[in-house]
Each structure stands twice: as C-alpha cells, then as structure tokens.
Design an enzyme around this catalytic site. Structure first.
Site, short mmCIF file in Angstrom:
data_model
loop_
_atom_site.label_atom_id
_atom_site.label_comp_id
_atom_site.label_asym_id
_atom_site.label_seq_id
_atom_site.Cartn_x
_atom_site.Cartn_y
_atom_site.Cartn_z
N GLY A 69 -38.06 -24.39 -62.53
CA GLY A 69 -39.17 -25.01 -61.82
C GLY A 69 -40.49 -24.84 -62.56
N THR A 70 -40.69 -23.65 -63.11
CA THR A 70 -41.94 -23.37 -63.82
C THR A 70 -42.11 -24.33 -65.00
OG1 THR A 70 -41.80 -21.05 -63.18
CG2 THR A 70 -43.20 -21.56 -65.06
N ASN A 148 -43.39 -21.56 -50.46
CA ASN A 148 -42.32 -20.58 -50.70
C ASN A 148 -42.38 -19.35 -49.81
OD1 ASN A 148 -44.49 -20.85 -52.80
ND2 ASN A 148 -43.94 -18.73 -53.19
N SER A 196 -35.60 -26.75 -58.97
CA SER A 196 -35.05 -25.64 -59.76
C SER A 196 -33.66 -25.29 -59.25
CB SER A 196 -35.98 -24.43 -59.63
OG SER A 196 -35.41 -23.31 -60.28
N HIS A 198 -31.70 -22.62 -59.43
CA HIS A 198 -31.31 -21.34 -58.84
C HIS A 198 -31.77 -21.17 -57.40
CE1 HIS A 198 -35.08 -18.81 -59.11
NE2 HIS A 198 -35.41 -19.75 -59.97
N THR A 234 -30.90 -29.58 -77.51
CA THR A 234 -29.57 -29.92 -77.01
C THR A 234 -29.45 -29.50 -75.54
OG1 THR A 234 -28.69 -29.62 -79.20
CG2 THR A 234 -27.09 -29.61 -77.40
N CYS A 322 -47.06 -6.35 -54.68
CA CYS A 322 -47.37 -4.93 -54.87
C CYS A 322 -47.19 -4.58 -56.34
CB CYS A 322 -46.42 -4.07 -54.05
SG CYS A 322 -46.56 -4.40 -52.32
N1 PLP Z 1 -42.37 -23.63 -57.27
C1 PLP Z 1 -42.07 -22.97 -56.14
C2 PLP Z 1 -42.56 -23.49 -54.83
C3 PLP Z 1 -41.31 -21.80 -56.19
O1 PLP Z 1 -41.04 -21.14 -55.06
C4 PLP Z 1 -40.86 -21.34 -57.45
C5 PLP Z 1 -40.08 -20.09 -57.56
O2 PLP Z 1 -40.20 -19.19 -56.75
C6 PLP Z 1 -41.19 -22.07 -58.59
C7 PLP Z 1 -41.94 -23.21 -58.47
C8 PLP Z 1 -40.73 -21.64 -59.96
O3 PLP Z 1 -39.37 -21.87 -60.10
P1 PLP Z 1 -38.52 -21.12 -61.26
O4 PLP Z 1 -38.28 -19.73 -60.78
O5 PLP Z 1 -37.28 -21.92 -61.36
O6 PLP Z 1 -39.34 -21.18 -62.48
#
Ligand code: PLP
Length: 382
Positions: A69-70, A148, A196, A198, A234, A322
C-alpha cells in the site's frame, strides 16, 4: 492465540497459499519470456489482474501491481506531481502516514503546497473546508475510504465531486476497505485507488493501484517497462496470483462481513456494559464492520495490549504510538479532538472472517478481567 489485529495484517488464506505454490515451483518462468513456462506465468499474472479488477469494479488493464500500500500511494503522489503545473495537494488529517509523511516531505522540499483538512469527533471530514481549499491550483485530493484506527468510512464520492469541480484528481486509499466493504471505482469516482495484499489474506509484498483511463503517472524509475510502464521490474507472479486469489475470496466472502459486524458489535456491547468507563470511538458513524477502537480512560492502551497478549493470548493493538518515551496519543485520535486521556487508553480490535463467537466472548472476558485487575492494582474502581 486469538488474533484481533487484522487491520495491521492478516493470516494468509490457505486457498491463497495453495494457488501461489505452483507459480513458485512449477510455472516459475518470467512472465515476459516467450517459452511455455513464461507463457504459463503470464497467464497466471493476467488472471490475477482480472481477479483484482473484479474486486475493484474496473477493467483488468487498469490494474498495476506494486509491492504494498505504501508503494502504491507513493507511486501515485510522486507520479502525479511531476506531471502537472498545479502544485496544491489536499489531504485529510487522518490519512495514513504513507500519504501524510510523503506529502509533508514533498512540502518541506518546496515541491508542493499541502493543505490538511480536519475531521470532527466522529471522524467526519470537514467537507466545507475541503471545498473551500480546492481551487484551480489543486492537483490532487487524498481521501482514504476507511480509516485504519477507527474504521470510519469517508464520503469519497462527495470528495470526488469537489475534485471534479476544480479539475483536480482524487487518490482513494482503500487499503483498509478492500475485502471488508464493496468497492466500485466508478461509484466512488476515483482517479486512483490503492490496495495492499496483506490486509486481505494475501501475503506481504504485493499491492495494486487502479488508474482511471486517461490518467497519466510518471514512473518513479525506468527499466523494462513492466506494469504498463508504471513499475519496471519483473513481476512477482506468485505474489500477484496470491493477491488475485485473495481478491476473489474477499468478493465471495463479503456477505460474511455482516456476521463479522455482529461479532464486533457484541464485543463492544459486552465490554462497555461491564467496564462502564469504556468508550467506543465513532460508534455512531458509518464504520468498517470489523474495526473497533475502544478507549479505557486512565489506563494506557500499551498496558492493556501487553496484558491481553501475555496473560490471555489475545492480539490487539494500541491506538497510541508508543516509543521509548511516555505514551503519545495517536495522530488520528488527536485530529478527532479526542481527549488525551481517552486517546492514550485506546485499544483497537480488528476482526476478520475467521474470527469466531467464542473468540469474541473470551476476548470480552479477558478485557473485563484485565481492567478489574488494573484498577485493583492502582487502588481505583472500575
Ligand atoms: N493505507 C492504510 C489506510 C493502511 O492502513 C496501511 C497499512 O496499515 C497502508 C496504507 C500501508 O500499507 P502497506 O503496509 O501495505 O504498505
């Protein structure tokens, strides 16, 4: 172990592991090789693309695989900004750090003008301020579909309407929403949408971006031109097959999320009826069915989470970040204007389709026992 930290990451589904295996050990060809092993890998990759597209409600050729996701968010933000004269980016105050930290860095380097829009105590975005900030200098508006920490769902389509009026684009971070609520990129009117693997029972190391037809992103790096030229390198075929399988399973199991919602509500009711000081964050706001952020005023969440783990074998997470110093309230809860004492005591429970009623009953009992113990230790009353 009772695992209630599914917003952090999820268990890989057995079906996903089984689907991936042949692409690691049998069809391990490069998907761009012309021989039979390459063609088999290519077929697996493209089938996975179609499965992801089906979950998002788009054509397969609008999906780009990434690593997470990042990375998906970074590719959109950096790729879009280098394409335009417009320098303004608007983001909500509760976006994930992969959006906010990236934008702050770009701002500090003078690359963009960042406007951060606040939310209220229920996590609702201040749409009036957002509309006022959007103008013809605005390149991108970033709004996550589901938050999240709290699970709060945002009115993405309304935000897209604001973006359209000024000719801006909208990036929808759907990392937490995918697999938990129905997704449709046209209904949301998203230009870009990120997910993402995972977070939806696929492995770590795979993510995807939806790119609306006609939208252009400058690739962050160049190479063989894979993923429609956006992400050279790839493709990790077995991981992509994992994401595709997970997407298909998620779509199939979406109705089960209503059962998950009932379990989540039972957890909240059962805790708040026994621990009278406990407060559920944004309880009356439309939320993800699996997420619950419950605050226990006066008790640091880190303490509760540690005891749940070591004494009751329950994995949850602290809503407060924390580090080595004293507990700090999370940026999200702070942005919502939630008092420091409540924010520091915020525990996030995030369920999945694998969560059972027995696990919820045991967790509620564990929380109640733990809170009573903590209050007894400190000489207070529950
Ligand atoms: N965006 C949101 C809303 C998330 O909760 C997260 C991960 O916690 C991410 C992006 C980032 O995803 P990744 O861990 O796959 O980089």
């Amino acid at each position: 172990m009772i695992y209630l930290d599914n917003n952090a990451t999820t268990r890989v589904a057995d079906e996903v592991m089984a689907a991936m295996q042949p692409y690691a050990t049998t069809y391990y060809g490069n998907p761009h090789s012309a021989h039979s092993l390459g063609r088999a890998a290519h077929k697996g990759l493209e089938n996975a693309r179609s499965q992801v597209a089906a979950l998002l409600g788009c054509a397969a050729d609008r999906v780009r695989f990434t690593s997470c996701g990042t990375e998906s968010n970074a590719i959109v933000l950096r790729g879009a900004m280098s394409q335009s004269e417009r320098r303004k980016v608007i983001a909500t105050a509760v976006e994930h750090p992969s959006i906010l930290n990236m934008l702050r860095r770009m701002q500090s380097r003078g690359e963009i003008e960042l406007v951060v829009i606040g939310v209220d105590r229920d996590g609702a975005i201040d749409l009036e301020s957002l509309a006022a900030a959007a103008d013809e200098r605005t390149r991108m508006i970033c709004v996550m579909l589901a938050q999240n920490e709290t699970g709060v769902l945002h009115p993405v389509r309304q935000v897209a309407g604001i973006a359209r009026r000024v000719g801006a684009e909208i990036l929808v971070d759907a990392v937490q929403a995918a697999g938990k609520v129905p997704l449709d990129v046209d209904e949301l009117d998203a230009d870009y949408l990120t997910i993402s693997g995972h977070k939806l029972h696929a492995p770590k190391g795979i993510g995807a971006i939806y790119v609306r037809e006609g939208r252009e992103l400058d690739p962050l790096w160049l190479g063989g031109g894979q993923e429609f030229g956006l992400r050279s390198g790839t493709e990790p075929v077995s991981l992509a097959v994992g994401l595709g399988t997970a997407a298909a399973l998620a779509a199939e199991h979406l109705p089960v999320m209503e059962d998950v919602r009932k379990l989540r509500d039972t957890l909240e009711d059962s805790i708040t009826s026994q621990v009278l000081s406990a407060r559920v964050t944004a309880q009356a706001t439309p939320r993800l069915p699996n997420t619950s952020s419950i605050s226990f005023p006066g008790v640091p969440a880190s303490l509760i989470v540690a005891s749940l783990d070591t004494m009751h074998e329950v994995c949850a997470s602290a809503g407060a970040a924390c580090d080595s110093g004293p507990a700090r309230p999370s940026a999200t809860l702070t942005a919502m204007g939630i008092d420091r004492e409540l924010a520091i005591g915020a525990v996030r429970f995030s369920l999945s389709r694998y969560t059972t009623a027995d696990e919820i009953a045991s967790t509620a009992a564990a929380v109640v026992t733990q809170l009573a113990q903590t209050h007894a230790d400190s000489g207070g009353v529950a």
